[in-house]
Design a protein around this motif. Structure first.
Motif, PDB file in Angstrom:
ATOM      1  N   GLU A   1       1.328  -1.025 -12.624  1.00  0.00           N
ATOM      2  CA  GLU A   1       1.939  -2.069 -13.446  1.00  0.00           C
ATOM      3  C   GLU A   1       3.390  -2.328 -13.054  1.00  0.00           C
ATOM      4  OE1 GLU A   1       0.681  -4.024 -15.986  1.00  0.00           O
ATOM      5  OE2 GLU A   1      -1.266  -3.315 -15.279  1.00  0.00           O
ATOM      6  N   HIS A   2       4.035  -1.330 -12.475  1.00  0.00           N
ATOM      7  CA  HIS A   2       5.450  -1.499 -12.124  1.00  0.00           C
ATOM      8  C   HIS A   2       5.650  -2.481 -10.973  1.00  0.00           C
ATOM      9  CE1 HIS A   2       3.886   1.547  -9.411  1.00  0.00           C
ATOM     10  NE2 HIS A   2       4.956   1.444  -8.647  1.00  0.00           N
ATOM     11  N   ILE A   3       4.568  -2.793 -10.222  1.00  0.00           N
ATOM     12  CA  ILE A   3       4.733  -3.767  -9.135  1.00  0.00           C
ATOM     13  C   ILE A   3       3.811  -4.981  -9.276  1.00  0.00           C
ATOM     14  CG2 ILE A   3       5.595  -2.098  -7.454  1.00  0.00           C
ATOM     15  CD1 ILE A   3       2.838  -2.009  -6.197  1.00  0.00           C
TER      16      ILE A   3
ATOM     17  N   SER B   1      10.980  -6.013   5.734  1.00  0.00           N
ATOM     18  CA  SER B   1       9.861  -5.924   4.786  1.00  0.00           C
ATOM     19  C   SER B   1      10.355  -5.483   3.415  1.00  0.00           C
ATOM     20  CB  SER B   1       8.814  -4.918   5.286  1.00  0.00           C
ATOM     21  OG  SER B   1       8.394  -5.215   6.597  1.00  0.00           O
ATOM     22  N   ARG B   2       9.615  -5.875   2.392  1.00  0.00           N
ATOM     23  CA  ARG B   2       9.828  -5.314   1.058  1.00  0.00           C
ATOM     24  C   ARG B   2       8.945  -4.082   0.922  1.00  0.00           C
ATOM     25  NH1 ARG B   2      12.064  -8.428  -3.086  1.00  0.00           N
ATOM     26  NH2 ARG B   2      11.828  -6.480  -4.226  1.00  0.00           N
ATOM     27  N   ILE B   3       9.532  -3.001   0.433  1.00  0.00           N
ATOM     28  CA  ILE B   3       8.788  -1.743   0.266  1.00  0.00           C
ATOM     29  C   ILE B   3       8.318  -1.631  -1.180  1.00  0.00           C
ATOM     30  CG2 ILE B   3       8.832   0.755   0.565  1.00  0.00           C
ATOM     31  CD1 ILE B   3       9.343  -0.775   3.142  1.00  0.00           C
ATOM     32  N   PHE B   4       7.020  -1.394  -1.360  1.00  0.00           N
ATOM     33  CA  PHE B   4       6.460  -1.187  -2.692  1.00  0.00           C
ATOM     34  C   PHE B   4       5.806   0.195  -2.743  1.00  0.00           C
ATOM     35  CE2 PHE B   4       6.591  -5.820  -2.301  1.00  0.00           C
ATOM     36  CZ  PHE B   4       7.198  -6.169  -3.502  1.00  0.00           C
ATOM     37  N   GLN B   5       6.299   1.018  -3.661  1.00  0.00           N
ATOM     38  CA  GLN B   5       5.804   2.391  -3.809  1.00  0.00           C
ATOM     39  C   GLN B   5       4.707   2.433  -4.868  1.00  0.00           C
ATOM     40  OE1 GLN B   5       7.079   5.558  -2.358  1.00  0.00           O
ATOM     41  NE2 GLN B   5       5.148   6.232  -3.256  1.00  0.00           N
ATOM     42  N   LEU B   6       3.492   2.843  -4.469  1.00  0.00           N
ATOM     43  CA  LEU B   6       2.384   2.987  -5.412  1.00  0.00           C
ATOM     44  C   LEU B   6       2.321   4.423  -5.908  1.00  0.00           C
ATOM     45  CD1 LEU B   6       1.658   0.403  -3.650  1.00  0.00           C
ATOM     46  CD2 LEU B   6      -0.701   0.833  -4.312  1.00  0.00           C
ATOM     47  N   ARG B   7       1.913   4.581  -7.162  1.00  0.00           N
ATOM     48  CA  ARG B   7       1.881   5.908  -7.784  1.00  0.00           C
ATOM     49  C   ARG B   7       0.447   6.330  -8.045  1.00  0.00           C
ATOM     50  NH1 ARG B   7       6.010   3.728 -12.388  1.00  0.00           N
ATOM     51  NH2 ARG B   7       7.898   3.557 -11.101  1.00  0.00           N
TER      52      ARG B   7
ATOM     53  N   ILE C   1       5.427  -3.583   2.807  1.00  0.00           N
ATOM     54  CA  ILE C   1       4.828  -2.293   3.163  1.00  0.00           C
ATOM     55  C   ILE C   1       4.461  -1.595   1.863  1.00  0.00           C
ATOM     56  CG2 ILE C   1       5.194  -0.035   4.215  1.00  0.00           C
ATOM     57  CD1 ILE C   1       7.068  -1.367   6.221  1.00  0.00           C
ATOM     58  N   LEU C   2       3.192  -1.238   1.731  1.00  0.00           N
ATOM     59  CA  LEU C   2       2.683  -0.535   0.558  1.00  0.00           C
ATOM     60  C   LEU C   2       2.572   0.939   0.907  1.00  0.00           C
ATOM     61  CD1 LEU C   2      -0.222  -3.025  -0.273  1.00  0.00           C
ATOM     62  CD2 LEU C   2       2.081  -3.011  -1.264  1.00  0.00           C
ATOM     63  N   CYS C   3       3.295   1.779   0.196  1.00  0.00           N
ATOM     64  CA  CYS C   3       3.242   3.209   0.489  1.00  0.00           C
ATOM     65  C   CYS C   3       2.886   3.973  -0.775  1.00  0.00           C
ATOM     66  CB  CYS C   3       4.566   3.699   1.064  1.00  0.00           C
ATOM     67  SG  CYS C   3       5.999   3.437  -0.016  1.00  0.00           S
TER      68      CYS C   3
END
Length: 468
Positions: A35-37, A162-168, A58-60
């Motif tokens: 939900e945070h992204i 790139s925009r970095i998006f951190q998945l949890r 980039i999805l990490c």
């Protein structure tokens, strides 16, 4: 006709695919978690919904958190052409083909291309460099997925563009929702079967999945497919069945990845911080995940010299003995000397006074090395002619086995690199050293004392890297 056969094969693959693959969300409304992204009003959600993903991303995050799924959601949503490469299987030649098609597509139809690269950290620097110009000039919009830290594993030029998006990891409620959806979905899940997942079994699957959606769905699939229906036609998934389906909790740990370095860092910092309970926890995580015990022991030996030192000289003895004992015993019993060394070092008094060495190194770097005083030089070569070694007093012939003579170059007299702590055995060292230094000052007429200040850890690390 080939297209008809290809379509039939694809349909068959879709129905025979593992449950986790069949249940992949196709839209943002089906997507669970993060939900945070991708929550309502979030930047990435707005970009996907309006099909305005102009910047590469980039999805990490850990496995099973929805990186590939989110990329497929974007593929379903965008009007751009969507291309996919796996960094495990594809190389520069495959990338060149994708780029050629993207250039042709843009020239003929003015259509953008979105390129999804799964496991992008698997590409080496040269392969990532080959992609860079086409991301930079807009030939492709990159979506990269990685389980590693992109700031370490992806070249800086790609990261900066790139925009970095951190998945949890998903929480337990989200994992539970996924299980319920899989059981009730008649098209892709088990909605056409009568399945009774008991609350205890559900709780076990949710708990043991540790936030990994793929783990949870794989375990559910194994439980359902391996259980025969009862006389009433119901497939009963009990706690016993669930426990058989997922017996061991998955631990995110890659010997060459972030989890490896982060966990050993937490372990060493816990021992240094005198917390034996935390040290045991991180030790257990590493050994449970298959870490090389010798790697752990090597770090303990380093710590015994760097963080305990003379506060308890037995620390180095215990750590070294643990290394020898482990090589003699092996697993599983070899864990005991490692645990003993961990507990001993965690509960020992601490001192980092051995880092005084790096003060000396820094001074030599800044001022150069001084000459050896004549009386300390080797007198075995030509003592009479050159005077080498003349005037040296042998301490063991003096009272207390000590004599206050000059040992440093003359310009450094009164300079002190080593400042003993007042912890453990080193407190005794401190009192003896004070007596000897006072006697030396008096005998040599030293008027000025210079205690060199401690170095920062960053500076020590820099000096370590320069050691040949």
């Amino acid at each position: 006709m080939p297209d008809l056969f290809d379509h039939a094969m694809q349909e068959r693959m879709n129905t025979e695919a593992p449950l986790a693959a069949r249940m992949r969300p196709r839209t943002l409304n089906e997507y669970i978690g993060q939900e945070h992204i991708v929550g309502e009003g979030k930047l990435l959600r707005r970009a996907i919904e309006t099909d305005r993903l102009f910047s590469s991303i980039i999805l990490c995050g850990p496995p099973g958190t929805g990186k590939t799924t989110l990329a497929q959601v974007i593929a379903n949503q965008t009007k751009s052409h969507f291309e996919t490469l796996s960094a495990i299987l594809a190389g520069k030649a495959d990338l060149r083909e994708v780029i050629d098609r993207a250039l042709e597509r843009n020239r003929l139809y003015k259509q953008r291309t979105v390129l999804f690269i799964d496991e992008i950290h698997r590409w080496n620097k040269a392969q990532q460099d080959a992609l860079l110009p086409f991301v930079e000039n807009g030939t492709v919009t990159l979506i990269g997925a990685t389980t590693e830290n992109p700031f370490f594993e992806v070249i800086k030029a790609l990261v900066s563009r790139s925009r970095i998006f951190q998945l949890r990891n998903l929480n337990q409620a989200e994992i539970g929702t996924l299980l319920e959806r899989a059981i009730s979905d008649p098209e892709r899940g088990y909605g056409k079967r009568r399945i009774d997942l008991t609350p205890e079994a559900r709780a076990h699957l949710v708990d043991m999945a540790t936030g990994d959606a793929r783990n949870a769905l794989n375990a559910l699939e194994l439980a359902v497919e391996s259980t025969l229906p009862g006389q009433d036609g119901i497939i009963q998934i009990t706690l016993d069945v669930a426990q058989e389906s997922i017996q061991r909790r998955a631990v995110l740990y890659d010997k060459d990845g972030d989890a490896h370095y982060d966990t050993i860092s937490a372990f060493i910092k816990s021992v240094r911080g005198s917390d034996p309970d935390a040290a045991l926890y991180w030790l257990a995580k590493m050994l449970y995940a298959g870490e090389d015990p010798r790697f752990i022991i090597r770090r303990l030996i380093i710590l015994s010299g760097e963080d305990i030192g003379l506060a308890d000289p037995m620390g180095l003895v215990v750590a070294s003995a643990a290394a020898q004992a482990f090589d003699f015993i092996g697993l599983p019993e070899g864990i005991f000397p490692i645990v003993e060394a961990t507990l001993y070092l965690a509960t020992a008094p601490k001192s980092n006074s051995t880092t005084a060495y790096f003060k000396t190194v820094q001074l030599i770097e800044q001022e150069g090395a001084g000459s050896v005083p004549k009386h300390l030089q080797d007198g075995n070569r030509d003592r009479e002619a050159t005077g080498q070694g003349k005037g040296y007093v042998y301490p063991h012939e003096e009272e207390g086995h000590f004599t206050p003579q000059q040992y440093l170059p003359k310009r450094l007299l009164g300079t002190y690199f080593y400042t003993p702590s007042v912890e453990g055995y080193e407190a005794q060292v401190s009192s003896r050293l004070e007596m000897w230094r006072n006697a030396q000052k008096k005998a040599l007429g030293i008027e000025k004392e210079t205690f060199l200040p401690d170095l920062s850890q960053d500076k020590i690390d820099e000096l370590k890297r320069n050691i040949k």
